[in-house]
Design an enzyme around this catalytic site. Structure first.
Site, PDB file in Angstrom:
ATOM      1  N   ASP A  85       0.976  -1.229   0.096  1.00 18.13           N
ATOM      2  CA  ASP A  85       0.110  -0.068   0.126  1.00 18.13           C
ATOM      3  C   ASP A  85       0.953   1.262   0.207  1.00 18.13           C
ATOM      4  OD1 ASP A  85       0.830  -0.969   2.553  1.00 18.13           O
ATOM      5  OD2 ASP A  85      -0.484   0.623   3.355  1.00 18.13           O
ATOM      6  N   GLU A  86       0.270   2.420  -0.493  1.00 18.90           N
ATOM      7  CA  GLU A  86       0.823   3.794  -0.368  1.00 18.90           C
ATOM      8  C   GLU A  86       2.189   3.790  -0.860  1.00 18.90           C
ATOM      9  OE1 GLU A  86      -1.907   5.653   3.043  1.00 18.90           O
ATOM     10  OE2 GLU A  86      -0.194   4.580   3.798  1.00 18.90           O
ATOM     11  N   VAL A  87       2.666   3.084  -2.040  1.00 21.20           N
ATOM     12  CA  VAL A  87       4.237   2.938  -2.284  1.00 21.20           C
ATOM     13  C   VAL A  87       4.222   4.479  -2.793  1.00 21.20           C
ATOM     14  CG1 VAL A  87       5.749   1.891  -3.693  1.00 21.20           C
ATOM     15  CG2 VAL A  87       3.929   0.678  -2.717  1.00 21.20           C
TER      16      VAL A  87
END
Lengths: 576, 576
Positions: free
Chosen positions: A373-375
């Site tokens: 997530d949220e790279v």
């Protein structure tokens, strides 16, 4: 003759009837708790409007078909729960209950019955109650399947069970019937919840009737985050205990993240050695094994999450050359900060492979959560780094999204080749970013909040992926007031999609992220709010009205409190 | 020579300097706690950038002028706090600290100093630190005024004090100087907060310098509500302890309300006998005396609230003919519900007078809180009642507001004639409804939230009334995330008004209403959020920037946690 009204209807009627709304003050109606209503609500329950008087401390369980150490252990814990319940009202095991007769309203023919209590009842003008056969405090635990040593709960475990208490074909008998150990666990829990202390009679009652119960969804999880704040092993065990009381069956352990790395890796001891908050804020080999075993004995799977390539800042302390070095645009020099895992180096993948090899070995569950997530928070860093730039040129890609894709695809390939051959869960971001994943990937939908996740669920399932929903169950987002109904009323199948798509819905998870939660407030803040999610995931789809559930929630909160867990008020003014 | 930079400036600089913002993740900057910064911030503090090494367990206090049992008691508690602090880091009283030298950067002339620790420091390339005279772990407590037996804290008590540690005119000495017992209490607390464990040196430090401190406001309160949920005596004592750590000086006890009546009245035992939640959910004579004494020994006043004529539903259970009978408009018959106190009967006023006589006798504080809020909820009931209608006709009044006015004026008259001759506080509603009150009435402003109370404060003070603000300090309204800054940044003098008006501002109170708060979450939810209000009410007006306070709040939260109170995280990810 038992009532044949549909269990669900009966449960609902009972709940409504016992809800006396006393308008104590603007906005907070008084909620009168139910008596002996299990939470989550069983799928089918034909309960009689009658009950036994019992002494919880005298109840005994007899395994009459198969048994094993795990079942005996669960029975032992149940006995302790019942003894504690009795003690909390001053009833001791040695003492005979004042009477052990049912208060059946249907069986009019009587036997005996001259207890002081019943005389008192009559004096109060109550209808004369007749007794049914004595319950000898013996409960039969009939487990049809074998249970092997150290059976592990799994994504496909069988959790169904039945309970029969004084039914026509077995008068005076109480039975918990299951095919499996897991079903026996769930049945024992429900059985204890059928016992309640009647303030009116000054005695404990055991409800009578038939329950046939099974979970609506196979995946009923709670996620804890042990990176933003450390949580002690005892807090995690308290959570597991409360999960079992609520029939949750997956503990999703968000082990590590940016702020700290508390997981002690044998392969890479420096990760926690340098990345934990403090030397004592770690989970040792023994701690992890202890938690897994504690969960196993309650039919709870432990699914560890190792989130990459973002959310890894704490890894940098104990591993050189693993994180991407961020560069200052103006000076063209490293700016002293680090970004996501460095996707350009073979060593990065070897490191991750070895770490995951250890994790998938030490956590016996078939599944691992790979994060993802949220790279995008790390995109500027990736793009600033000359090595990443050169690597992108080599691969002929031009965007950070493609870098992420390249990393994730290589990660998923290497995971498939791990000796444990794990299956995996990923956060929705991976699919959102159009990264091709294996068709058997489980996608964890977490964005969009209460109203915005439906499109994503449609999309993910239409791609043929199995799905877990968490969007509307972020317990860390606290609100003033009674907020459990918003969790309760989030229906995971409320998205556009074919029946085939909906069949891909495995269930969901309540998430308690750790920004503002540590040992001081974990239990009181998580519970009983998480119980709302537990019922949504276990009970029938139709059990969906928070107003109807409110008095049952009130009883359930008091039940958890009475068992020694400091769970906060659910419904406004009141007492337990 | 001590630094002569203004204390406030120094405090701010120190705070800023020690705040290392490590961007752990979006939205939650890392907050590095300060070291040895008292909370609330002293009015003046000239602290040196140097410190003593001390063993907290070896510190002794010597009273060198006056003393008394109360002061010795406070010293005893302070010693225990210091011993616990030492033990929490494995330092015992018997063990000599590794070195007892200052780390002064100013005094360059040295004495001794060959500790392993200092060698280590030098190895690390730190500037060679010189020692100042030894501190012999003896702290002088110089109290100029006498303290009588059982002195009661009051609205006019003197809380100022000074602390001098190794100042030029008393090298090597530590002194806590005050005129009064109350100042000595505050000084002892601040002194303990100047001691901190330095992770860097592996030892405890005691800061050096001069503090001159006094409260900005005389009324610094916290309100608890024991009617909506019962709070145990031990929860209340824990709150009082935490209040003392934060220099709060008024415990406003919202004793009773609609849902329950836990106060055991000797005059009217039925009120709690029938109006409490449970027989054990009451405050007995001894409980109340115990709480008042516990508070007294910490310089905290206990101001009881007996709220009338609304918010009295629970009174009805134990007192006949006290509440207004509500009538059904259509049938003209009683509808089975009850409203506010019945203002038409002489017996109502006699009842209230006798109850207040008892309360003002048992609570020694000069002040009582008379409530008077939200009577409008009961207006329809009053107007429905034939007796009230007839009474209104007799008095020649036509609105419910005038009924309220008639009740309140009679109440205020009878309060003035009570033997204890109490002064009183009322909620703003009474003034809002244009009820004439005595000029010396204290008006408690609670409506309007963070932005809306200023007009009310202007109005109330322009009428010449003394005022207490709570509008922006309703701690029960929880939010997701870091919400203490909103309490911290509410400036009570931010209203239009002359200097004379502002001089009528006595202070304020944080309120924790009990709809969703009981023993399970009272402490973790109230603290450290209430500490934000404590600093606003004690410290100089200019100490007002939450960003600057953040690292100090982080230290303070850890301090409270280390003292054994489960107070929740203040600032996001981190650890203590």
């Amino acid at each position: 003759m038992a009532s044949t009204v549909s269990s669900l209807q009966l449960a609902l009627i009972a709940a409504v009837c016992s809800c006396h709304l006393v308008p104590t003050e603007a906005g907070f109606p008084w909620v009168e708790p139910t008596e002996g209503e299990p939470w989550p609500a069983p799928q089918q329950a034909d309960m009689y409007p009658s009950f036994y008087f019992v002494n919880p401390a005298k109840i005994r369980f007899r395994t009459t078909r198969h048994s094993c150490a795990d079942l005996e252990d669960a029975i032992g814990r149940t006995l302790q729960t019942l003894r504690d319940l009795a003690a909390s009202h001053g009833v001791r095991a040695g003492r005979r209950p004042r009477s052990v007769v049912s208060g059946s309203l249907r069986e009019r023919r009587t036997r005996v019955a001259a207890s002081a209590n019943r005389r008192r009842s009559r004096k109060r003008g109550e209808s004369r109650r007749a007794s049914s056969p004595r319950l000898h405090h013996d409960v039969e635990v009939w487990m049809d399947g074998m249970c092997d040593e150290k059976m592990m709960p799994s994504a496909t475990m069988d959790e169904q069970y039945s309970i029969k208490i004084n039914v026509p074909d077995s008068p005076g008998r109480a039975q918990i019937i299951s095919d499996s150990l897991w079903g026996a666990y769930r049945g024992l829990e429900t059985f204890t919840q059928l016992i309640y202390f009647s303030e009116k009679h000054g005695q404990f009652h055991l409800r009578q009737g038939i329950i046939r119960d099974f979970p609506r969804y196979a995946h009923r999880g709670l996620m804890l985050d042990t990176s933003r704040h450390f949580l002690s092993v005892s807090s995690i065990k308290a959570t597991l205990e409360l999960m079992a009381f609520n029939k949750f069956n997956v503990f999703h352990w968000h082990l590590v993240d940016d702020p700290s790395f508390p997981f002690v890796s044998v392969t890479f001891p420096n990760l926690s050695g340098k990345g934990a908050y403090r030397p004592d804020m770690v989970y040792t080999l023994d701690d992890v094994a202890d938690i897994i075993e504690f969960a196993r004995r309650r039919g709870i799977r432990v699914v560890p999450e190792v989130d990459t390539p973002g959310h890894v800042r704490s890894w940098g302390a104990g591993a050189d050359n693993l994180l991407t070095v961020c560069y200052n645009e103006t000076t063209g020099q490293p700016d002293g900060t680090f970004g996501p895992l460095d996707p350009t180096k073979g060593s990065t993948y070897r490191f991750v492979r070895r770490l995951l090899e250890e994790v998938t070995t030490r956590f016996p569950d078939k599944y691992i959560h790979l994060g993802g997530d949220e790279v995008f928070f790390g995109f500027p860093c990736w793009l600033s780094n000359p090595d990443v730039q050169a690597w992108m040129e080599k691969l002929n890609i031009s965007t950070a999204e493609e870098v992420e894709k390249a990393y994730m695809q290589r990660l998923l390939r290497l995971v498939k080749r791990l000796p444990a051959k794990p299956e995996y869960v990923i956060w929705q971001d991976v699919v959102d970013n159009n990264i091709t994943v294996q068709p058997d990937t489980i996608v964890h939908v977490w964005k969009g909040g209460a109203d915005g996740w439906q499109q994503e669920a449609d999309k993910v399932t239409s791609l043929g992926h199995r799905t877990i929903i968490s969007s509307c169950w972020y317990l860390n987002y606290i609100n003033y007031g009674v907020d459990w109904p918003q969790y309760y009323e989030c229906e995971p199948e409320d998205f556009n999609g074919t029946l085939v798509q909906k069949s891909l819905l495995l269930g969901g998870e309540a998430c308690m992220w750790g920004e503002f939660v540590d040992d001081t407030n974990l239990i009181s803040r998580t519970w009983p709010r998480a119980a709302a999610v537990a019922e949504r995931l276990w009970s029938a789809k139709e059990v969906s009205d928070a107003e109807v559930a409110r008095p049952r929630m009130e009883e359930h909160r008091c039940r958890l409190l009475r068992r020694g867990y400091a769970v906060e008020p659910a419904n406004g003014p009141g007492f337990c």
